[in-house]
Design a protein around this motif. Sequence first.
Motif, PDB file in Angstrom:
ATOM      1  N   LYS A 150     -26.969 -20.043 -10.332  1.00  0.00           N
ATOM      2  CA  LYS A 150     -27.839 -21.213 -10.280  1.00  0.00           C
ATOM      3  C   LYS A 150     -28.772 -21.234 -11.489  1.00  0.00           C
ATOM      4  N   VAL A 151     -29.025 -22.439 -12.016  1.00  0.00           N
ATOM      5  CA  VAL A 151     -29.938 -22.621 -13.133  1.00  0.00           C
ATOM      6  C   VAL A 151     -31.289 -23.097 -12.601  1.00  0.00           C
ATOM      7  N   ALA A 152     -32.366 -22.578 -13.176  1.00  0.00           N
ATOM      8  CA  ALA A 152     -33.713 -23.004 -12.804  1.00  0.00           C
ATOM      9  C   ALA A 152     -34.490 -23.347 -14.072  1.00  0.00           C
ATOM     10  N   ASN A 153     -35.105 -24.539 -14.083  1.00  0.00           N
ATOM     11  CA  ASN A 153     -35.869 -24.993 -15.239  1.00  0.00           C
ATOM     12  C   ASN A 153     -37.371 -24.823 -15.072  1.00  0.00           C
ATOM     13  N   SER A 154     -37.799 -24.406 -13.881  1.00  0.00           N
ATOM     14  CA  SER A 154     -39.224 -24.242 -13.610  1.00  0.00           C
ATOM     15  C   SER A 154     -39.395 -23.263 -12.460  1.00  0.00           C
ATOM     16  N   ALA A 155     -40.657 -22.854 -12.212  1.00  0.00           N
ATOM     17  CA  ALA A 155     -40.932 -21.931 -11.110  1.00  0.00           C
ATOM     18  C   ALA A 155     -40.544 -22.554  -9.770  1.00  0.00           C
ATOM     19  N   GLU A 156     -40.785 -23.838  -9.631  1.00  0.00           N
ATOM     20  CA  GLU A 156     -40.438 -24.522  -8.382  1.00  0.00           C
ATOM     21  C   GLU A 156     -38.928 -24.496  -8.151  1.00  0.00           C
ATOM     22  N   GLU A 157     -38.153 -24.792  -9.201  1.00  0.00           N
ATOM     23  CA  GLU A 157     -36.699 -24.751  -9.079  1.00  0.00           C
ATOM     24  C   GLU A 157     -36.209 -23.332  -8.849  1.00  0.00           C
ATOM     25  N   LEU A 158     -36.885 -22.353  -9.442  1.00  0.00           N
ATOM     26  CA  LEU A 158     -36.466 -20.964  -9.300  1.00  0.00           C
ATOM     27  C   LEU A 158     -36.525 -20.509  -7.849  1.00  0.00           C
ATOM     28  N   ARG A 159     -37.550 -20.922  -7.133  1.00  0.00           N
ATOM     29  CA  ARG A 159     -37.652 -20.520  -5.723  1.00  0.00           C
ATOM     30  C   ARG A 159     -36.431 -20.996  -4.934  1.00  0.00           C
ATOM     31  N   GLU A 160     -36.029 -22.242  -5.179  1.00  0.00           N
ATOM     32  CA  GLU A 160     -34.857 -22.781  -4.480  1.00  0.00           C
ATOM     33  C   GLU A 160     -33.566 -22.128  -4.981  1.00  0.00           C
ATOM     34  N   SER A 161     -33.454 -21.926  -6.292  1.00  0.00           N
ATOM     35  CA  SER A 161     -32.260 -21.306  -6.867  1.00  0.00           C
ATOM     36  C   SER A 161     -32.088 -19.874  -6.384  1.00  0.00           C
ATOM     37  N   TRP A 162     -33.189 -19.166  -6.285  1.00  0.00           N
ATOM     38  CA  TRP A 162     -33.170 -17.784  -5.782  1.00  0.00           C
ATOM     39  C   TRP A 162     -32.551 -17.741  -4.387  1.00  0.00           C
ATOM     40  N   ARG A 163     -33.017 -18.633  -3.520  1.00  0.00           N
ATOM     41  CA  ARG A 163     -32.535 -18.646  -2.136  1.00  0.00           C
ATOM     42  C   ARG A 163     -31.052 -19.033  -2.066  1.00  0.00           C
ATOM     43  N   LEU A 164     -30.669 -20.089  -2.771  1.00  0.00           N
ATOM     44  CA  LEU A 164     -29.289 -20.569  -2.718  1.00  0.00           C
ATOM     45  C   LEU A 164     -28.303 -19.576  -3.339  1.00  0.00           C
ATOM     46  N   ALA A 165     -28.699 -18.975  -4.458  1.00  0.00           N
ATOM     47  CA  ALA A 165     -27.810 -18.017  -5.122  1.00  0.00           C
ATOM     48  C   ALA A 165     -27.534 -16.820  -4.229  1.00  0.00           C
ATOM     49  N   ARG A 166     -28.556 -16.333  -3.556  1.00  0.00           N
ATOM     50  CA  ARG A 166     -28.368 -15.187  -2.657  1.00  0.00           C
ATOM     51  C   ARG A 166     -27.479 -15.557  -1.469  1.00  0.00           C
ATOM     52  N   GLN A 167     -27.658 -16.745  -0.956  1.00  0.00           N
ATOM     53  CA  GLN A 167     -26.812 -17.195   0.154  1.00  0.00           C
ATOM     54  C   GLN A 167     -25.344 -17.288  -0.270  1.00  0.00           C
TER      55      GLN A 167
END
Length: 447
Positions: A169-186
């Motif tokens: 998952k790509v994240a362009n900001s801290a807000e996106e990173l929180r969501e990307s972190w969760r989805l990538a792990r899932q």
Amino acid sequence: MFEKVLIANRGEIALRIHRACREMGIRTVAVHSTADADAMHVRLADESVCIGPASARDSYLNKAAILSAATITNADAIHPGYGFLSENADFAQMVEEHGFTFIGPSADHIRMMGDKITAKQAAEAAGLPCVPGSAGALSSEEEALRVAGEIGYPVLIKATAGGGGKGMKVANSAEELRESWRLARQEAKAAFGNPDVYMEKYLQKPRHIEIQILADGFGNVVHLGERDCSLQRKHQKVLEEAPSPALNAEARARIGQIACDAIRKLGYRNAGTLEFLYENGEFYFIEMNTRLQVEHPVTEAISGIDLVREQIRVAAGAPLGYTQADIRFSGHAIECRINAENPETFAPSPGRVGGYHAPGGLGVRVDSGLYSGYRVPPHYDSMIAKLIVHGTSRNECLMRLRRALGEYVIEGVQTTIPLHQRLIVENDFVNGEYDIHWLEKFMGLKK
């Protein structure tokens, strides 16, 4: 040399291995599922053994069934091809423990490179340039945010195990990173049974460049040049070419030498591919494939070296028999992966092949197990053929490829031939000006 090799795979790669063995005077054993009883490699092999039902889990991934087939046929060695068990360290170890030769690298090297974290650590220790990122698996969302702050956005979250774009998952900001972190792990947990992820700096417009190497058991290592695999859809390669239109002679020699030095330090043996992202004149190691690549024919076309033959020779204990100075590259080659899919929606299109006519002529090669009347099964990867074209120059190669694609007839199933016909006349591709994001933008999949 081996007297009999069991081919632990299916489709075009199984047929490719059979042909190399036959030219070396080696007998072959084909293993197959019930769905592949009429496959071309099964028809041509000296012996065949059914190892299970259609499901890959119960056949081509069934280690015990494959080893049993090798035992009852008195095979000397097992060639895993690509995919399935080709990068399964436990299988490679089991093959050797049961008295057969695994035609590939050692189980230890497969295991080392099979995990993205250990692979990156080994690469750095061997002197390979790596993408800036986390030192290992990220322990928490807080650590992910801290590392992203240090290396700068955008960042890429990647699963430590597996590949194919899953858990990425790509994240362009801290807000996106929180969501990307969760989805990538899932995704990583669901796909690989391992939720661990790590982080790398996300490069904006890189090329995907890979270096083919060969190493024997005597410390001899050579590279066979690079392949440009930047035309990708959802991290899956669609078309590959060699050499890359993005590299000059100096860059090619530099990364080739770096790759050989690293492989020599690792003590690696057999064929392997080091994959890099290339941007602004710099190479960044991303992973190593410890097996034969789908796109190996373009390297064979420009080098004149049979990679499968060399894999077998090295596994049998033979030295390479040549040095880097002996290798000469000639012309340009492009490979199109032909899938049984709708060329616009990419929905799988299994079914019975009606009329079939493969292109031919100077510099044209087709690797495929297709024939008229063959039924493309729905149970496996949808790639049904590879069209490889070689010319004295890239322009000649492109003109020959246009002609060959126009000659290729596969009736009864939908294929991606029309997609390739569209791609190779696009100005960006003709001019060699594309990156790993170009194809998805071209197809409207990415804004």
